[in-house]
Design a protein around this motif. Structure first.
Motif, PDB file in Angstrom:
ATOM      1  N   VAL A 118     -39.566  68.841   2.391  1.00  0.00           N
ATOM      2  CA  VAL A 118     -38.372  69.524   2.885  1.00  0.00           C
ATOM      3  C   VAL A 118     -38.257  70.864   2.178  1.00  0.00           C
ATOM      4  CG1 VAL A 118     -35.837  69.454   2.944  1.00  0.00           C
ATOM      5  CG2 VAL A 118     -37.145  67.379   3.389  1.00  0.00           C
ATOM      6  N   ILE A 119     -37.892  71.889   2.935  1.00  0.00           N
ATOM      7  CA  ILE A 119     -37.634  73.207   2.356  1.00  0.00           C
ATOM      8  C   ILE A 119     -36.191  73.573   2.650  1.00  0.00           C
ATOM      9  CG2 ILE A 119     -38.207  75.663   2.378  1.00  0.00           C
ATOM     10  CD1 ILE A 119     -41.043  74.886   3.227  1.00  0.00           C
ATOM     11  N   ALA A 120     -35.420  73.827   1.590  1.00  0.00           N
ATOM     12  CA  ALA A 120     -34.032  74.260   1.719  1.00  0.00           C
ATOM     13  C   ALA A 120     -33.975  75.763   1.514  1.00  0.00           C
ATOM     14  CB  ALA A 120     -33.154  73.547   0.695  1.00  0.00           C
ATOM     15  N   ALA A 121     -33.206  76.452   2.368  1.00  0.00           N
ATOM     16  CA  ALA A 121     -33.149  77.914   2.296  1.00  0.00           C
ATOM     17  C   ALA A 121     -31.848  78.415   2.912  1.00  0.00           C
ATOM     18  CB  ALA A 121     -34.346  78.509   3.045  1.00  0.00           C
ATOM     19  N   THR A 122     -31.514  79.659   2.588  1.00  0.00           N
ATOM     20  CA  THR A 122     -30.360  80.307   3.204  1.00  0.00           C
ATOM     21  C   THR A 122     -30.715  80.629   4.661  1.00  0.00           C
ATOM     22  OG1 THR A 122     -31.084  82.525   2.620  1.00  0.00           O
ATOM     23  CG2 THR A 122     -29.700  81.367   1.000  1.00  0.00           C
ATOM     24  N   PRO A 123     -29.738  80.940   5.500  1.00  0.00           N
ATOM     25  CA  PRO A 123     -30.060  81.302   6.891  1.00  0.00           C
ATOM     26  C   PRO A 123     -31.036  82.483   6.988  1.00  0.00           C
ATOM     27  CG  PRO A 123     -27.722  80.842   6.690  1.00  0.00           C
ATOM     28  CD  PRO A 123     -28.278  80.811   5.304  1.00  0.00           C
ATOM     29  N   ARG A 124     -30.869  83.488   6.145  1.00  0.00           N
ATOM     30  CA  ARG A 124     -31.777  84.643   6.169  1.00  0.00           C
ATOM     31  C   ARG A 124     -33.191  84.235   5.748  1.00  0.00           C
ATOM     32  NH1 ARG A 124     -29.748  90.037   3.886  1.00  0.00           N
ATOM     33  NH2 ARG A 124     -29.962  90.795   5.990  1.00  0.00           N
ATOM     34  N   GLN A 125     -33.299  83.405   4.724  1.00  0.00           N
ATOM     35  CA  GLN A 125     -34.612  82.943   4.271  1.00  0.00           C
ATOM     36  C   GLN A 125     -35.289  82.100   5.349  1.00  0.00           C
ATOM     37  OE1 GLN A 125     -33.350  80.916   0.747  1.00  0.00           O
ATOM     38  NE2 GLN A 125     -33.487  82.734  -0.549  1.00  0.00           N
ATOM     39  N   LEU A 126     -34.512  81.306   6.068  1.00  0.00           N
ATOM     40  CA  LEU A 126     -35.087  80.490   7.152  1.00  0.00           C
ATOM     41  C   LEU A 126     -35.679  81.367   8.241  1.00  0.00           C
ATOM     42  CD1 LEU A 126     -32.556  77.551   7.597  1.00  0.00           C
ATOM     43  CD2 LEU A 126     -34.872  77.446   6.695  1.00  0.00           C
ATOM     44  N   THR A 127     -35.019  82.476   8.539  1.00  0.00           N
ATOM     45  CA  THR A 127     -35.546  83.406   9.535  1.00  0.00           C
ATOM     46  C   THR A 127     -36.907  83.928   9.103  1.00  0.00           C
ATOM     47  OG1 THR A 127     -33.304  84.062  10.150  1.00  0.00           O
ATOM     48  CG2 THR A 127     -35.074  85.554  10.773  1.00  0.00           C
ATOM     49  N   GLU A 128     -37.032  84.272   7.825  1.00  0.00           N
ATOM     50  CA  GLU A 128     -38.313  84.752   7.300  1.00  0.00           C
ATOM     51  C   GLU A 128     -39.369  83.641   7.298  1.00  0.00           C
ATOM     52  OE1 GLU A 128     -38.998  87.965   6.679  1.00  0.00           O
ATOM     53  OE2 GLU A 128     -36.966  88.306   7.426  1.00  0.00           O
ATOM     54  N   LEU A 129     -38.957  82.423   6.945  1.00  0.00           N
ATOM     55  CA  LEU A 129     -39.902  81.299   6.929  1.00  0.00           C
ATOM     56  C   LEU A 129     -40.468  81.014   8.321  1.00  0.00           C
ATOM     57  CD1 LEU A 129     -38.147  78.764   4.533  1.00  0.00           C
ATOM     58  CD2 LEU A 129     -40.279  79.991   4.119  1.00  0.00           C
ATOM     59  N   ARG A 130     -39.630  81.160   9.320  1.00  0.00           N
ATOM     60  CA  ARG A 130     -40.074  80.875  10.692  1.00  0.00           C
ATOM     61  C   ARG A 130     -41.091  81.891  11.194  1.00  0.00           C
ATOM     62  NH1 ARG A 130     -34.346  79.142  11.307  1.00  0.00           N
ATOM     63  NH2 ARG A 130     -34.436  76.882  11.435  1.00  0.00           N
ATOM     64  N   LYS A 131     -41.177  83.032  10.521  1.00  0.00           N
ATOM     65  CA  LYS A 131     -42.161  84.048  10.887  1.00  0.00           C
ATOM     66  C   LYS A 131     -43.537  83.737  10.298  1.00  0.00           C
ATOM     67  CE  LYS A 131     -38.747  87.764  11.084  1.00  0.00           C
ATOM     68  NZ  LYS A 131     -38.309  89.016  10.422  1.00  0.00           N
ATOM     69  N   LEU A 132     -43.600  82.827   9.336  1.00  0.00           N
ATOM     70  CA  LEU A 132     -44.871  82.479   8.691  1.00  0.00           C
ATOM     71  C   LEU A 132     -45.760  81.687   9.643  1.00  0.00           C
ATOM     72  CD1 LEU A 132     -43.616  81.298   5.177  1.00  0.00           C
ATOM     73  CD2 LEU A 132     -44.758  83.452   5.738  1.00  0.00           C
ATOM     74  N   PRO A 133     -47.060  81.717   9.437  1.00  0.00           N
ATOM     75  CA  PRO A 133     -47.957  80.866  10.236  1.00  0.00           C
ATOM     76  C   PRO A 133     -47.600  79.399   9.996  1.00  0.00           C
ATOM     77  CG  PRO A 133     -49.214  82.374   8.834  1.00  0.00           C
ATOM     78  CD  PRO A 133     -47.777  82.540   8.486  1.00  0.00           C
ATOM     79  N   SER A 134     -47.785  78.594  10.998  1.00  0.00           N
ATOM     80  CA  SER A 134     -47.391  77.178  10.901  1.00  0.00           C
ATOM     81  C   SER A 134     -48.120  76.433   9.788  1.00  0.00           C
ATOM     82  CB  SER A 134     -47.595  76.469  12.234  1.00  0.00           C
ATOM     83  OG  SER A 134     -48.956  76.511  12.594  1.00  0.00           O
ATOM     84  N   ASP A 135     -49.344  76.825   9.465  1.00  0.00           N
ATOM     85  CA  ASP A 135     -50.065  76.120   8.401  1.00  0.00           C
ATOM     86  C   ASP A 135     -49.494  76.421   7.010  1.00  0.00           C
ATOM     87  OD1 ASP A 135     -51.008  78.744   8.584  1.00  0.00           O
ATOM     88  OD2 ASP A 135     -52.998  78.212   7.831  1.00  0.00           O
ATOM     89  N   ALA A 136     -48.730  77.506   6.848  1.00  0.00           N
ATOM     90  CA  ALA A 136     -48.115  77.821   5.556  1.00  0.00           C
ATOM     91  C   ALA A 136     -46.993  76.843   5.224  1.00  0.00           C
ATOM     92  CB  ALA A 136     -47.571  79.248   5.558  1.00  0.00           C
ATOM     93  N   LEU A 137     -46.337  76.332   6.263  1.00  0.00           N
ATOM     94  CA  LEU A 137     -45.232  75.391   6.063  1.00  0.00           C
ATOM     95  C   LEU A 137     -45.675  73.943   6.187  1.00  0.00           C
ATOM     96  CD1 LEU A 137     -42.436  77.169   8.114  1.00  0.00           C
ATOM     97  CD2 LEU A 137     -42.810  77.234   5.656  1.00  0.00           C
ATOM     98  N   GLY A 138     -46.772  73.708   6.845  1.00  0.00           N
ATOM     99  CA  GLY A 138     -47.220  72.336   7.063  1.00  0.00           C
ATOM    100  C   GLY A 138     -46.222  71.580   7.918  1.00  0.00           C
ATOM    101  N   ALA A 139     -45.948  70.355   7.531  1.00  0.00           N
ATOM    102  CA  ALA A 139     -45.011  69.513   8.281  1.00  0.00           C
ATOM    103  C   ALA A 139     -43.620  69.531   7.661  1.00  0.00           C
ATOM    104  CB  ALA A 139     -45.539  68.088   8.337  1.00  0.00           C
ATOM    105  N   ALA A 140     -43.322  70.564   6.876  1.00  0.00           N
ATOM    106  CA  ALA A 140     -42.043  70.633   6.171  1.00  0.00           C
ATOM    107  C   ALA A 140     -40.870  70.706   7.143  1.00  0.00           C
ATOM    108  CB  ALA A 140     -42.017  71.828   5.238  1.00  0.00           C
ATOM    109  N   ILE A 141     -39.811  70.032   6.775  1.00  0.00           N
ATOM    110  CA  ILE A 141     -38.548  70.091   7.510  1.00  0.00           C
ATOM    111  C   ILE A 141     -37.714  71.189   6.863  1.00  0.00           C
ATOM    112  CG2 ILE A 141     -36.433  68.837   8.068  1.00  0.00           C
ATOM    113  CD1 ILE A 141     -38.162  66.264   7.929  1.00  0.00           C
TER     114      ILE A 141
END
Length: 183
Positions: A118-141
């Protein structure tokens, strides 16, 4: 008429006394909330296992079948990733904000391959995370934190003595760290 005025006067005096007691007692109660107790563990960004006997913070693991660990964290400096895995019959995980309101919870039955990620983040950080390639996040919620500070609780079940080592190992390997994407 006189009895009504007397009742009103007694009611006002009682309300004033109650108000004074509540105002004077509030600091004592607000300093003993769950978030303040977790901060008292001096273990930010790492899971701290609780013991059966309440420690100096008053936090304890009082369920005979669950082993519990807590982690205080802040997403102000970046998203925080929670991860754990191991061979336990059941685990659960919850994220709370600094006012002890539950923000997110899950257990092994709802996790991908029974692993906590699980990755917890602020709304702004989540926007940036969603721009990352899917393999950078893996199966993280991804979990949105409106309040930058909070704490997480992970529990592992040990229904019999034979599961005790696995439960303690699960909690020992659980991580609560600032997430840094590798580009």
């Amino acid at each position: 008429m006189r009895s009504i005025a007397y009742a009103i006067l007694i009611g006002l005096i009682g309300a004033a006394m109650l108000h004074i007691v509540l105002v004077l007692g509030l600091p004592r109660f607000s300093a003993e909330d769950a978030y303040s107790r977790v901060l008292g563990l001096f273990e930010m960004d790492s899971f701290f296992p609780l013991t059966r006997a309440p420690g100096t913070t008053g936090l304890s693991d009082d369920d005979p079948f669950l082993r519990v660990a807590v982690c205080g964290f802040s997403v102000a400096g970046g998203p925080v990733r929670f991860s754990a895995g191991g061979d336990v019959p059941f685990w659960s995980f919850a994220v709370y904000d600094s006012t002890s309101n539950e923000v997110f919870s899950m257990n092994d039955a709802t996790a991908v391959q029974r692993k906590l990620d699980v990755i917890a983040a602020t709304p702004r950080q989540l926007t940036e995370l969603r721009k990352l390639p899917s393999d950078a996040l893996g199966a993280a919620i991804l979990v949105e934190m409106r309040d930058p500070e909070g704490y997480a609780v992970v529990r592992a079940m040990a229904p019999t003595q034979s599961f005790e080592e696995n439960a303690r190992d699960f909690l020992a390997k659980a991580s609560c760290e600032t997430f840094r994407a590798e580009n």
